[in-house]
Design a protein around this motif. Structure first.
Motif, PDB file in Angstrom:
ATOM      1  N   SER A   8      49.171  43.863  39.836  1.00 23.37           N
ATOM      2  CA  SER A   8      47.892  44.004  40.544  1.00 23.37           C
ATOM      3  C   SER A   8      46.948  44.934  39.790  1.00 23.37           C
ATOM      4  O   SER A   8      45.748  44.668  39.691  1.00 23.37           O
ATOM      5  CB  SER A   8      48.118  44.533  41.959  1.00 23.37           C
ATOM      6  OG  SER A   8      48.817  43.606  42.731  1.00 23.37           O
ATOM      7  N   THR A  53      43.433  43.671  38.253  1.00 24.86           N
ATOM      8  CA  THR A  53      42.212  44.300  38.734  1.00 24.86           C
ATOM      9  C   THR A  53      41.441  44.983  37.605  1.00 24.86           C
ATOM     10  O   THR A  53      40.218  44.999  37.606  1.00 24.86           O
ATOM     11  CB  THR A  53      42.540  45.327  39.843  1.00 24.86           C
ATOM     12  OG1 THR A  53      43.301  44.676  40.866  1.00 24.86           O
ATOM     13  CG2 THR A  53      41.279  45.884  40.469  1.00 24.86           C
ATOM     14  N   SER A 102      38.786  48.036  43.449  1.00 22.68           N
ATOM     15  CA  SER A 102      37.937  48.327  42.290  1.00 22.68           C
ATOM     16  C   SER A 102      37.167  49.630  42.458  1.00 22.68           C
ATOM     17  O   SER A 102      36.912  50.338  41.487  1.00 22.68           O
ATOM     18  CB  SER A 102      36.954  47.185  42.059  1.00 22.68           C
ATOM     19  OG  SER A 102      37.636  45.991  41.777  1.00 22.68           O
ATOM     20  N   GLU A 139      44.522  47.739  43.829  1.00 20.21           N
ATOM     21  CA  GLU A 139      43.677  46.545  43.837  1.00 20.21           C
ATOM     22  C   GLU A 139      42.221  46.861  44.166  1.00 20.21           C
ATOM     23  O   GLU A 139      41.359  46.017  44.004  1.00 20.21           O
ATOM     24  CB  GLU A 139      44.210  45.519  44.832  1.00 20.21           C
ATOM     25  CG  GLU A 139      45.483  44.850  44.382  1.00 20.21           C
ATOM     26  CD  GLU A 139      46.040  43.877  45.408  1.00 20.21           C
ATOM     27  OE1 GLU A 139      45.664  43.960  46.591  1.00 20.21           O
ATOM     28  OE2 GLU A 139      46.858  43.034  45.001  1.00 20.21           O
TER      29      GLU A 139
END
Length: 178
Positions: free
Chosen positions: A71, A75, A29, A27
């Motif tokens: 996820s 993301t 970035s 998750e």
């Protein structure tokens, strides 16, 4: 490759501690450049956990493995769309299709409960339910990748599910909200 092998070995022991932390990693970035080349490995590992028999992997870990994939897709949806295109061109397994099949697999995990026939309303508060996890995940997948990516893949799977003699496979058609 080293982190994936560590996660794989711990998950094979049906230990959820590492996979829970792995969700936080996918998750993030800021870690996308480090994970970019391993997206397909992460998805492949997670999908393999979901497909294992119930006596090898707990339902909780199957749900956590699906959470890793969803996820990752939420993301980094653009990167996953590109990966799916590359896989299609090279003939490799489609990670989006694999994720849809994993969601459907969990949706199918409905117990044959006599009380179900007399219940007016489904209890959506049971967050541990594989079926509800699969349903919510397929919704999240469609939102992240857009219907144009997800719908054709689901449509391709429907004929086989509708003709199945297994009632759980026909049940999921009515449950999946895309």
């Amino acid at each position: 490759a080293l982190p994936i092998s560590i996660v794989k070995s711990v998950c094979e022991e049906d230990d959820d501690s590492v996979i829970k932390q792995f969700i936080d990693v996918v998750e993030c970035s800021a870690l996308a450049p480090l994970l970019k080349n391993g997206f397909n490995d992460i998805i492949t590992l997670s999908l393999s956990i979901i497909s294992k028999p119930e006596d090898e992997v707990s339902d909780d870990n199957k749900q956590l493995a699906l959470e890793v994939v969803i996820s990752l897709i939420e993301t980094h949806p653009g990167l996953l769309r590109k990966l799916a295109t590359k896989c299609k061109q090279s003939g490799a397994p489609d990670p989006v299709e694999g994720t849809i099949q994993a969601c459907i697999h969990l949706i199918q995990m409905v117990d044959d409960d006599e009380e179900w026939l007399t219940t007016d309303k489904e209890d959506d508060t049971d967050i541990k339910s594989n079926s509800l996890t699969g349903e919510a995940s397929i919704d999240r997948l469609a939102c992240a990748l857009r219907g144009g990516v997800v719908l054709p893949r689901i449509t391709a799977l429907l004929p086989g599910l509708m003709s199945s003699s297994n009632w759980q496979q026909r049940y999921e058609i009515g449950r999946a909200h895309v």
